[in-house]
Motif scaffolding. Structure first.
Motif, PDB file in Angstrom:
ATOM      1  N   PHE A 113     -30.426 -24.662 -21.345  1.00  0.00           N
ATOM      2  CA  PHE A 113     -29.582 -24.768 -20.153  1.00  0.00           C
ATOM      3  C   PHE A 113     -29.413 -23.404 -19.503  1.00  0.00           C
ATOM      4  O   PHE A 113     -29.652 -22.351 -20.111  1.00  0.00           O
ATOM      5  CB  PHE A 113     -28.212 -25.360 -20.508  1.00  0.00           C
ATOM      6  N   ALA A 123     -21.310 -27.425 -15.694  1.00  0.00           N
ATOM      7  CA  ALA A 123     -21.380 -28.674 -16.449  1.00  0.00           C
ATOM      8  C   ALA A 123     -22.157 -28.490 -17.747  1.00  0.00           C
ATOM      9  O   ALA A 123     -21.756 -28.997 -18.808  1.00  0.00           O
ATOM     10  CB  ALA A 123     -22.022 -29.766 -15.590  1.00  0.00           C
ATOM     11  N   ASP A 124     -23.270 -27.760 -17.688  1.00  0.00           N
ATOM     12  CA  ASP A 124     -24.070 -27.553 -18.897  1.00  0.00           C
ATOM     13  C   ASP A 124     -23.378 -26.590 -19.853  1.00  0.00           C
ATOM     14  O   ASP A 124     -23.482 -26.728 -21.077  1.00  0.00           O
ATOM     15  CB  ASP A 124     -25.456 -27.018 -18.527  1.00  0.00           C
ATOM     16  N   MET A 136     -21.031 -28.628 -21.630  1.00  0.00           N
ATOM     17  CA  MET A 136     -21.717 -29.500 -22.579  1.00  0.00           C
ATOM     18  C   MET A 136     -22.063 -28.738 -23.858  1.00  0.00           C
ATOM     19  O   MET A 136     -21.966 -29.285 -24.965  1.00  0.00           O
ATOM     20  CB  MET A 136     -22.983 -30.073 -21.934  1.00  0.00           C
ATOM     21  N   LYS A 151     -31.246 -34.589 -18.602  1.00  0.00           N
ATOM     22  CA  LYS A 151     -29.805 -34.434 -18.374  1.00  0.00           C
ATOM     23  C   LYS A 151     -29.056 -35.757 -18.430  1.00  0.00           C
ATOM     24  O   LYS A 151     -27.994 -35.855 -19.036  1.00  0.00           O
ATOM     25  CB  LYS A 151     -29.565 -33.745 -17.031  1.00  0.00           C
ATOM     26  N   TYR A 209     -28.280 -37.076 -22.245  1.00  0.00           N
ATOM     27  CA  TYR A 209     -27.317 -36.454 -23.156  1.00  0.00           C
ATOM     28  C   TYR A 209     -25.979 -36.190 -22.481  1.00  0.00           C
ATOM     29  O   TYR A 209     -25.022 -35.757 -23.140  1.00  0.00           O
ATOM     30  CB  TYR A 209     -27.880 -35.136 -23.705  1.00  0.00           C
ATOM     31  N   ASP A 210     -25.878 -36.433 -21.178  1.00  0.00           N
ATOM     32  CA  ASP A 210     -24.693 -36.055 -20.413  1.00  0.00           C
ATOM     33  C   ASP A 210     -23.640 -37.146 -20.373  1.00  0.00           C
ATOM     34  O   ASP A 210     -22.589 -36.978 -19.785  1.00  0.00           O
ATOM     35  CB  ASP A 210     -25.106 -35.696 -18.974  1.00  0.00           C
ATOM     36  N   SER A 265     -23.015 -38.774 -25.529  1.00  0.00           N
ATOM     37  CA  SER A 265     -23.723 -37.519 -25.792  1.00  0.00           C
ATOM     38  C   SER A 265     -24.987 -37.801 -26.607  1.00  0.00           C
ATOM     39  O   SER A 265     -25.743 -38.709 -26.282  1.00  0.00           O
ATOM     40  CB  SER A 265     -22.786 -36.535 -26.492  1.00  0.00           C
TER      41      SER A 265
END
Length: 660
Positions: free
Chosen positions: A221, A227-228, A231, A418, A421-422, A426
């Protein structure tokens, strides 16, 4: 012997007299025949505990096993007294023990060439069995047509069974950063079992608490993406989990820039007409703001790598992974805000200004090892951004080689984009699936507590890289992107043999140790690459690199396959219109150099042919690297530019006597 002795038509007194050397074997045969004649002998239970295995050993050792099986089956009770006196090979005993872990007690299994047939079903009749064998005969026929002998073809296919195409990427690499989390070092998992057998006692729908890194998670990432970044923090909050977690931080465009930049160490000095790569960054979108954003991302990545590697002054410092995890948590709290722009995209709490860099420095200061000078460390971090052996250089090479997009995640080589896993779940669904894979392998006896799990994954087949057009099904997508949609259609054409055979083919440089096996029963694979656009010139590098150093590990590492000796052959066709354009210049260069190999082969000089074949492959590899680096969006590639690159390639890769 006290006198003449005849058993089953054999005169043993004559055999002993005429074959004194074979006397021990003849005496054992005499004893065996005498035991078999005593069919009414009363045997104890311990004597017949292995009677089934002894019968199987006798059938297997016979020159006519089917005939031996028929004789045993016709009057098995009469054969028992003789069978219990026979020896049982230890290998057969061990194989039976392994089989008992797969087949339930009292179960019946009928297998034909590795394919299961129900013993209580009509498939045991002649025609269903013939249908089961049809793929085997088709496989033999195709291998024989490809040039193998029938014996070799049958040997390859006798242990064959259905396989699945590899769906994992080989995530292992020297460029992969150290793990930021390993379950075996987590104090919260101290009470967990360290045995794979604990997988069999997992609750339905839950993960087994095993203190082993069963799942290798790699999260790629850009840390400037809020956002990442959050995460990544979420992954850390989900621990303890039986995994090792790696963070690969880099600016989003770094891998693509690495793949298309002019590397002077490899290509030599850049042509004068080629502008430096740094001048194109601002023009590609964003001006000073985009430059500063990339710089902030690079500083965050370099700071993380500096803390994670824990190597200030060249000395390893304990607790580096713990400080790296705390650094990520502090980044989320200090930089990632909840504000959003007009499009609803989360932004940094601190804008893309010099203030952001100072904020990163402040966060970094609190997570450096004790006794480290902050200013010296910060200077090292800034210098490591351009270090060819630094953290950013390593992770950039890792991502570019593997071909994964930024952002993405890997779980034991399974690629998650993305959307996959987003979500709210998850990576849990993927880990749950991987747990079932290990449970099944453990139940089938394919892995044990002492086995290497990475080697087990490799035995199922791994891909060396991902490409969104070549291997789109490897990546898992989420949301609407995961629904069935348009797929790339492949059309197979029958190439006219006359024109196909007229093409000049380059051949792969197989390892020296394989030369003797290659000469016999070798499979030949022929590839033709047709280039219609300059944007596809990178294929020259891909194919030439493969032929210069064939990577057979994907095949040989897959334990489901028996790989014969084979060689690759490759020809390049440049499809261009007219003359005087860039494609025509490239065509003249490529077609001319490839034809050199055909000329050398016609001269019947194997040594000269091999040398020239290597030089031409190196030239094409050079072109496949130089042309994409020169053909950037801001630098139009003119015909004279292509000609200059071709002349540079010829001067570097071909012997001087061939330059004309």
């Amino acid at each position: 012997l006290d006198g003449p002795l005849e058993l089953d038509g054999l005169l043993f007194h004559v055999l002993f007299e005429e074959n004194p050397v074979l006397r021990p074997h003849l005496w054992a045969l005499k004893d065996q025949l005498e035991v078999e004649k005593d069919t009414d002998a009363i045997l104890k239970a311990w004597e017949i505990k292995d009677i089934g295995l002894q019968a199987a050993a006798k059938v297997k050792a016979s020159a006519t096993p089917l005939l031996q099986l028929m004789r045993l089956s016709q009057n098995f009770p009469a054969q028992v007294a003789g069978l219990v006196r026979t020896s049982l090979p230890e290998a057969l005993r061990r194989g039976a023990a392994s089989l008992r872990r797969v087949v339930q007690e009292g179960g019946e299994v009928f297998s034909l060439n590795g394919r299961l047939v129900r013993p209580d079903h009509s498939e045991l009749s002649l025609f269903p069995l013939a249908t089961k064998l049809q793929p085997f005969f088709v496989g033999v026929e195709r291998l024989v047509r490809a040039g193998l002998s029938e014996a070799t073809a049958c040997e390859l296919l006798q242990e064959s069974h259905g396989i699945e195409l590899p769906e994992r990427l080989d995530w292992r690499s020297s460029e992969l950063p150290p793990a930021v989390y390993v379950v075996s070092k987590d104090k919260k998992s101290q009470k967990w079992s360290s045995s794979l057998r604990s997988l069999m006692y997992a609750f339905m729908g839950g993960l087994a608490p095993v203190r082993l890194p069963l799942y290798t998670v790699v999260f790629v990432f850009d840390p400037i993406d809020v956002a990442d970044l959050k995460m990544a923090h979420t992954f850390l909050q989900q621990t303890p989990l039986p995994m090792s977690l790696h963070f690969v931080m880099l600016p989003a465009g770094a891998a693509q820039k690495h793949a298309t930049s002019w590397d002077e160490q490899v290509l030599g000095k850049a042509p004068s007409w080629l502008s430096p790569p740094s001048s194109s960054v601002g023009s590609s979108g964003g001006g000073p703001t985009a430059l500063l954003t990339s710089e902030i991302s690079s500083i965050i990545s370099a700071s993380f790598g500096y803390i994670l590697n824990g190597m200030p002054g060249g000395q390893h410092v304990a607790g580096a992974a713990k400080r790296a995890r705390a650094f990520v948590k502090a980044l989320v709290a200090g930089l990632a805000g909840t504000s959003s722009d007009n499009d609803g995209v989360q932004q940094l709490k601190v804008p893309n200004t010099e203030e952001s860099i100072e904020a990163v420095k402040t966060i970094c200061r609190t997570h450096l090892p004790e006794g480290v000078d902050v200013e010296v460390a910060w200077k090292d971090i800034r210098q490591s951004i351009s270090d060819p052996h630094g953290y950013i250089a390593n992770v950039t090479k890792y991502v570019a080689t593997l071909g994964v997009p930024v952002p993405s995640a890997l779980v034991n080589g399974k690629l998650l984009l993305k959307g996959a896993y987003d979500g709210q779940q998850s990576i849990y669904p993927v880990i749950a699936y991987e747990q079932q894979v290990f449970q099944r392998a453990l139940y089938m006896g394919q892995i044990g507590d002492d086995d290497n799990l990475d080697a087990f994954m490799e035995s199922r087949g791994l891909l060396s890289a991902f490409h969104q057009d070549i291997t789109p099904d490897v990546a898992q997508r989420g949301g609407e992107d995961s629904l069935p949609g348009e797929t790339i259609e492949v059309a197979y054409l029958q190439w006219p043999s006359e024109t196909f055979l007229a093409l000049p083919f380059l051949h792969s440089l197989e390892p020296l140790e394989d030369k003797e096996s290659i000469a016999k029963d070798q499979l030949h694979f022929f590839h033709v690459t047709i280039l219609t656009e300059m944007a596809h010139a990178n294929l020259l590098h891909a194919f030439a690199s493969h032929l210069l150093k064939p990577d057979r590990s994907v095949l040989t590492g897959n334990k489901q396959l028996i790989v014969p000796a084979f060689a690759s052959h490759w020809s390049v066709v440049i499809d261009h219109e007219g003359v005087g354009n860039s494609m025509s210049e490239l065509a003249a260069c490529v077609h001319g150099t490839v034809r050199l190999g055909l000329t050398a082969a016609a001269a019947d000089d194997p040594e000269a042919t091999a040398t020239l074949n290597r030089q031409v492959l190196m030239l094409l590899k050079f072109l496949g690297t130089a042309i994409p680096a020169a053909a950037r969006p801001d630098a139009m590639l003119l015909p004279k530019n292509v000609r200059e690159i071709c002349e540079l390639a010829i001067s570097k890769k071909l012997d001087p006597g061939l330059h004309e």
